[in-house]
Design a protein around this motif. Structure first.
Motif, PDB file in Angstrom:
ATOM      1  N   GLU B 255      33.065  35.863  45.973  1.00 15.84           N
ATOM      2  CA  GLU B 255      33.163  37.006  45.079  1.00 15.84           C
ATOM      3  C   GLU B 255      32.679  36.559  43.696  1.00 15.84           C
ATOM      4  O   GLU B 255      33.093  35.512  43.201  1.00 15.84           O
ATOM      5  N   SER B 256      31.805  37.353  43.098  1.00 12.21           N
ATOM      6  CA  SER B 256      31.238  37.003  41.791  1.00 12.21           C
ATOM      7  C   SER B 256      32.079  37.612  40.687  1.00 12.21           C
ATOM      8  O   SER B 256      32.318  38.816  40.688  1.00 12.21           O
ATOM      9  N   PRO B 258      33.000  37.586  36.287  1.00 12.75           N
ATOM     10  CA  PRO B 258      32.607  37.113  34.959  1.00 12.75           C
ATOM     11  C   PRO B 258      33.578  36.042  34.477  1.00 12.75           C
ATOM     12  O   PRO B 258      34.790  36.175  34.668  1.00 12.75           O
ATOM     13  N   GLY B 300      39.479  39.357  36.531  1.00 11.66           N
ATOM     14  CA  GLY B 300      39.943  39.487  37.912  1.00 11.66           C
ATOM     15  C   GLY B 300      39.063  40.333  38.802  1.00 11.66           C
ATOM     16  O   GLY B 300      39.124  40.216  40.021  1.00 11.66           O
ATOM     17  N   TYR B 301      38.245  41.191  38.211  1.00  9.57           N
ATOM     18  CA  TYR B 301      37.416  42.072  39.022  1.00  9.57           C
ATOM     19  C   TYR B 301      36.040  41.472  39.261  1.00  9.57           C
ATOM     20  O   TYR B 301      35.597  40.593  38.526  1.00  9.57           O
ATOM     21  N   ASN B 302      35.357  41.944  40.308  1.00  6.74           N
ATOM     22  CA  ASN B 302      33.991  41.505  40.565  1.00  6.74           C
ATOM     23  C   ASN B 302      33.066  42.047  39.488  1.00  6.74           C
ATOM     24  O   ASN B 302      33.248  43.182  39.043  1.00  6.74           O
ATOM     25  N   GLY B 303      32.081  41.253  39.092  1.00  8.00           N
ATOM     26  CA  GLY B 303      31.147  41.743  38.097  1.00  8.00           C
ATOM     27  C   GLY B 303      29.897  40.881  38.042  1.00  8.00           C
ATOM     28  O   GLY B 303      29.968  39.672  38.205  1.00  8.00           O
ATOM     29  N   TYR B 304      28.774  41.513  37.836  1.00  8.57           N
ATOM     30  CA  TYR B 304      27.500  40.812  37.692  1.00  8.57           C
ATOM     31  C   TYR B 304      26.956  40.921  36.265  1.00  8.57           C
ATOM     32  O   TYR B 304      25.911  40.376  35.956  1.00  8.57           O
ATOM     33  N   GLY B 305      27.603  41.704  35.418  1.00  3.19           N
ATOM     34  CA  GLY B 305      27.165  41.800  34.027  1.00  3.19           C
ATOM     35  C   GLY B 305      27.610  40.527  33.326  1.00  3.19           C
ATOM     36  O   GLY B 305      28.777  40.165  33.403  1.00  3.19           O
ATOM     37  N   ILE B 339      28.309  34.432  35.361  1.00  2.00           N
ATOM     38  CA  ILE B 339      28.788  34.967  36.637  1.00  2.00           C
ATOM     39  C   ILE B 339      29.092  33.807  37.566  1.00  2.00           C
ATOM     40  O   ILE B 339      28.191  33.073  37.974  1.00  2.00           O
TER      41      ILE B 339
END
Lengths: 130, 416
Positions: B255-256, B258, B300-305, B339
């Motif tokens: 899982e990616s 930040p 905690g959340y997935n993010g690609y930014g 990321i």
């Protein structure tokens, strides 16, 4: 900071009241004992990790303490919808592809370069299917 | 390659610094290579370097969609240590540490590796028990480590609040004197320059858009600069590994997220070691330039930014001020995010895949920088021989189906 609409409290609240709890809509195998190692490992450890639209569970930890679902874009971080447990999302990966396609067409009419935009849309869709 | 030396510096000064050689070429892609590395960060460049240096495979391309070392290599907090609990990870990170100790000489490039020691603080009885267990495990694996009490910590870091008045009083710490920091960009540039000198093609602005696979064997990659053939492809793409795996029809247990870091305005020397705390959740060191380099947990959340959330910044600085009240009025200069691809057991994946000839080196999560030389070294050996190097073998993707996880979550002072 996110402002998240809790579908149970029916109010927008600040991100700090919530905890992200990972991918939504994962069904526990009906007969765990009958699972192969492959199936059980997939269920336990393998998660969708899309670059684009993602459905995830959140907990309203210091509010109503209920779990609910969010559909969110993992690149722009835009929250597209929140919905209660047991409900199905109305926004999916197809939505994003359609939206970006429209955007790139509009850009083309405006005489802008569109190569980057359409590539990004393609990548998001691929990621969403991964 | 022009060698760097003190004498060379004088020579160039006399010529007004006008004929420094470029550090690497900017070649056009060849139709095919013996090995393709996808991802031009520290790990990818190190892999290419060791392929050329130790295995004589010089017909190698590194494909990078942006510029070299522009991802997590440029965004981490530069901490290097090897005090991991489990034998498998201790072996991997200590392998890297041994390379770090001679890296500047080997690359003829000053990576500014400074063995100023790392403290992992304990604030509860359970923290201290875990620290004792980990330090004992480290020593059995030949890794230096000491358990310090609060006075010991105070004498090493006089500016830290080690009093009983603190909200989470410092009870002690583990201390690895050989650990420290290194100049992150120099690591990427040093490997890039050395790999280029051995004939490796570093292809920047070259984005992989798909894989060519026939009969379960990798044949090459599609890129925005045309197709490139190769029967061996190694993907070292950190946060974007899931996207790349998806192009090959593979799924990875990643899982990616930040991960943020921030630096303060420059100060006079005030902190000569690295302080990490899992309990109040922050870590800090001072760079040679004088700014405080600060980091903490992932969002905690997935993010690609490549950015993080404000609450995480706030919590991080609360932790730092809790430990160092003296920093309460220091102003922060810059903040950024990278990321990180996190694995369920907080250990990396160095593995073959179902596609023959396609390898992945990913899942380093929040702690990949410290492993750069070791990761590149064992991954290069695996690509060259077609068999995973013994140190890399336990990190196979199969462990998520066999159950042989290497559970470093919390065990190794992994700050999550």
């Amino acid at each position: 900071m996110f402002h998240i609409y809790c579908p149970y409290c029916e109010e927008l609240r600040e991100e700090e009241e919530f905890h992200p709890k990972g991918q939504a809509h994962i069904a526990r195998p009906e007969e765990p004992d009958a699972c192969s190692d492959e199936e059980w490992g997939d269920y336990l450890f393998f998660r969708d990790n899309p670059r684009g639209i993602h459905h995830e569970m959140w907990l309203h930890a210091v509010g109503c303490r209920k779990f609910f679902n969010i559909t969110r874009n993992t690149v722009s971080y835009e929250i597209l919808e929140t919905y209660r447990m047991g409900e199905q999302p109305t926004v999916g990966a197809e939505h994003l592809a359609r939206e970006e396609k429209t955007a790139s067409v509009q850009a083309a009419e405006g005489g802008q370069q569109t190569v980057g935009a359409s590539d990004a849309a393609l990548a998001s869709v691929k990621g969403a299917q991964a | 390659m022009q060698r760097y030396s003190g004498f060379g510096l004088v020579k160039h000064a006399l010529r007004h610094h006008e004929d420094w050689q470029r550090q690497w070429r900017n070649p056009t892609p060849k139709p095919g290579y013996d090995v393709i590395i996808v991802g031009g960060g520290g790990h990818g460049l190190a892999t290419a370097y060791y392929l050329a240096k130790e295995h004589g495979i010089t017909n190698v391309a590194v494909l990078e969609k942006g510029w070299l070392g522009g991802g997590n290599t440029a965004r981490n907090t530069t901490i290097v240590r090897s005090n991991y609990l489990w034998d498998e990870s201790a072996a991997l990170y200590e392998h890297a540490m041994k390379h770090w100790e001679g890296l500047s000489q080997e690359l003829n490039y000053n990576v500014m590796f400074s063995q100023r020691g790392v403290l992992n603080l304990g604030h509860t009885l359970q923290d201290m028990r875990d620290i004792q267990r980990r330090v004992n495990a480290n020593r059995l694996n030949g890794i230096d480590g000491e358990v310090l009490d609060a006075e010991g910590v105070q004498s090493l870091v006089p500016i830290m609040d080690c009093s009983k008045r603190a909200r989470y009083p410092v009870m002690g710490a583990s201390w690895q004197p050989r650990a420290g920091v290194a100049r992150h960009d120099a690591v990427a540039w040093g490997y890039a320059r050395a790999a280029d000198a051995l004939g490796v093609d570093l292809l920047q602005n070259t984005e992989v858009t798909g894989f060519k696979i026939r009969d379960g064997q990798i044949q090459g990659v599609h890129t925005n600069r045309g197709d490139i053939e190769s029967k061996t492809v190694g993907c070292v793409t950190a946060g974007n590994s899931s996207v790349l795996a998806g192009m090959a029809g593979l799924n990875l247990p990643l899982e990616s997220h930040p991960l943020q870091a921030l630096v303060s305005e420059p100060l006079k020397p005030v902190l000569d070691t690295v302080v990490m705390s899992n309990h109040v959740h922050g870590y800090i060191s001072q760079s040679d330039k004088g700014d405080l380099v600060i980091g903490a947990g992932i969002d905690g959340y997935n993010g690609y930014g490549q950015r993080g959330s404000y609450p995480t910044v706030e919590h991080t600085l609360q932790a730092i001020v809790e430990m160092f009240p003296i920093f309460s009025r220091v102003r922060m200069n810059r903040q950024w995010g990278g990321i990180v691809d996190t694995c369920p057991d907080a250990c990396p994946i160095l593995s073959k895949t179902k596609v023959k000839g396609l390898y992945f080196n990913c899942g380093w999560g929040t702690g990949g920088f410290k492993a750069t030389p070791g990761s590149g070294h064992v991954f290069a050996a695996s690509l060259a021989k077609g068999e995973m190097h013994p140190i890399a073998a336990p990190f196979s993707i199969d462990r998520f189906h066999s159950g042989a996880l290497i559970d470093e979550h919390g065990a190794a002072g992994v700050a999550h």
